[in-house]
Design a protein around this motif. Sequence first.
Motif, PDB file in Angstrom:
ATOM      1  N   VAL A 144      47.295  39.283  33.950  1.00 26.40           N
ATOM      2  CA  VAL A 144      46.953  38.741  35.342  1.00 26.40           C
ATOM      3  C   VAL A 144      47.949  39.357  36.306  1.00 26.40           C
ATOM      4  O   VAL A 144      47.293  39.895  37.291  1.00 26.40           O
ATOM      5  N   ALA A 145      49.285  39.554  36.122  1.00 21.63           N
ATOM      6  CA  ALA A 145      50.015  40.177  36.973  1.00 21.63           C
ATOM      7  C   ALA A 145      49.452  41.597  37.216  1.00 21.63           C
ATOM      8  O   ALA A 145      49.751  42.128  38.420  1.00 21.63           O
ATOM      9  N   MET A 146      49.192  42.351  36.088  1.00 20.90           N
ATOM     10  CA  MET A 146      48.801  43.671  36.348  1.00 20.90           C
ATOM     11  C   MET A 146      47.671  43.960  36.823  1.00 20.90           C
ATOM     12  O   MET A 146      47.260  44.951  37.626  1.00 20.90           O
ATOM     13  N   THR A 147      46.522  43.080  36.439  1.00 20.71           N
ATOM     14  CA  THR A 147      45.130  42.998  37.348  1.00 20.71           C
ATOM     15  C   THR A 147      45.386  42.686  38.788  1.00 20.71           C
ATOM     16  O   THR A 147      44.714  43.431  39.592  1.00 20.71           O
ATOM     17  N   LEU A 148      46.257  41.927  39.210  1.00 22.44           N
ATOM     18  CA  LEU A 148      46.457  41.768  40.618  1.00 22.44           C
ATOM     19  C   LEU A 148      47.359  42.547  41.130  1.00 22.44           C
ATOM     20  O   LEU A 148      47.581  42.713  42.561  1.00 22.44           O
ATOM     21  N   GLY A 149      47.997  43.750  40.312  1.00 20.26           N
ATOM     22  CA  GLY A 149      48.681  44.821  40.927  1.00 20.26           C
ATOM     23  C   GLY A 149      50.055  44.322  41.264  1.00 20.26           C
ATOM     24  O   GLY A 149      50.907  44.912  42.133  1.00 20.26           O
TER      25      GLY A 149
END
Lengths: 296, 265
Positions: free
Chosen positions: A144-149
């Motif tokens: 989730v953190a990586m998808t949200l950048g």
Amino acid sequence: MSAAHDIPRRRPLLRAALPAAGLLPLVLWQIVFFVVPVALIFGVSVWRTQSYRLIPAFTFDNYIAIFARPAIWRALLLSVETAAFVTVACAVLAFPVAYFIAKKAGRWRGLLLVAVIAPFWISIVMRVAAWRLLLGERGVINQVAMTLGLTDAPMSFLLYSPVSTAIGLIYAYLPLYVLPLYAAISNIHDNWIEAALDLNASPARTFFEVILPLSAPGLVVGAVFCFVFGLGEFVTPALLGGGKQLMFSQVIQDEFQRRLDWPSGAAMAVVLLVLVFAALALSMKWIRRASGETGL
Amino acid sequence: MNRLSFGWTLPAYSVLLYAFLYLPIVVIVLFAFDAKAIPGLPIDAFTTDWFSASLGDTRLVGSLLTSIRLALMAAVLSTALAMPAAMVLAWRPVRMKSLVLCLVLGPVVLPQLVLGLGLVVLFRAAPDLIGAPAIVLAHTTMTSSYATLMLYSRFLGFRRSYIEAAMNLGADEFTTFREVVLPLVAPSLIAVLLLAFTDAFGEFVVAWFLAGFTETLPIAIWTSLRQVISPKIYALSALVILVTLFVSVSAQVWILGQSRRECES
């Protein structure tokens, strides 16, 4: 007590024997399966081993050896630090919710309280398995953190570190902290809070000078249980903590089951017990007060 | 209710905290439906295959049945031990009451690890009991503490005028117990049985030490967590978690309703 005396006395023998008969099975059971095992741990802790065989002796070498091994010191220190951190974090996280349930939830308070405790009944192994899904390098939180950048690379410190152990322990013992806090805050009369506000105290001052001191019994009791359970907890550090920085409970288990050095493991278990008893003894006054024995 | 409300922050924070408490449960249930062999986001396809696969896995189902059987025995044993003791503690003057209470409640604060290791040493004297019997004995020790505590508070709130009335009308102790006490506390007894069962069912550390070749469900999951986990584990865990939540919530709501009725009457 009055009931026992008011009723006409028939069969005095039965009347005298019944209480003992009711209490005896449980007391005997607890002596055999609780007192004796603890006594055995104390006993074995002063024994010796020789080529994996127990030798009855009387020696404090096991205790001296504990203090001579820095790895054990570090594990003990890490356990105490983690338990202390988890306790403070649980107190801070639990307080607003306990206040909300006790003072603001109205007729939902019973259901909300049950909903806080419900996850506590799920097997610890399953809860920890779920946290591995969340914290792993390809876990939910990192994805989730990586998808949200938020991050470019997965945060690897989330799993198999003291951080993940702390998260798992906070999750496990938060419900236990809400309960005594809820009980303490429910006992604070709304009139006292109103009086402070009427006398022009700011909400912050009302909180720090009225609500917080009056919830002290709940705070202390919750802290003791959180700390004691956190100190001895084994599953969470074993499955979330990784193998690099061991907690005290892991060292004890390792000593007992892998190295088969029971006397040494037992001596460490005694050290753990002494810490637990110290925490309980220091707070006995508060536990009594919270259980309503002496009142306020 | 008082005027000190902290506005919207308190409800909003509470929602977040409940989300934190239920996040792992949601995740495990969600991944039970993930079609991939190694669960992870994003979930492209949903399947119920893992549920049938887990229920077809004889080893997993065997450990589940073992857990149910052993937890049932521990729950019945601990309630049977706790009920008479709680009645005596609540209703009769007991000499050295605080010592008895310490003895009964000790297992609650004793680290499970220490109890488990102590029992390992104890059962060296009776190695035949290692396995299912040892697990039941250990879990009974642990759950009887909670059971006694819960029943103790129930009996403290019990209206003893009912007992006096029955006995003044000529009923003896056993008739009074059977006709008056038992029906009135039956709901609490069932709730305590359910909670003791739940507690024993999920306990891992002590069972693991004493298991021998017996495998309970938490032990099976522990073992699989050391390897690559099959999604079957998540499917079975999801089922067990939902049942656990249902059982513990209904037991507690039951206790809550009881104490409320007691207060109103």
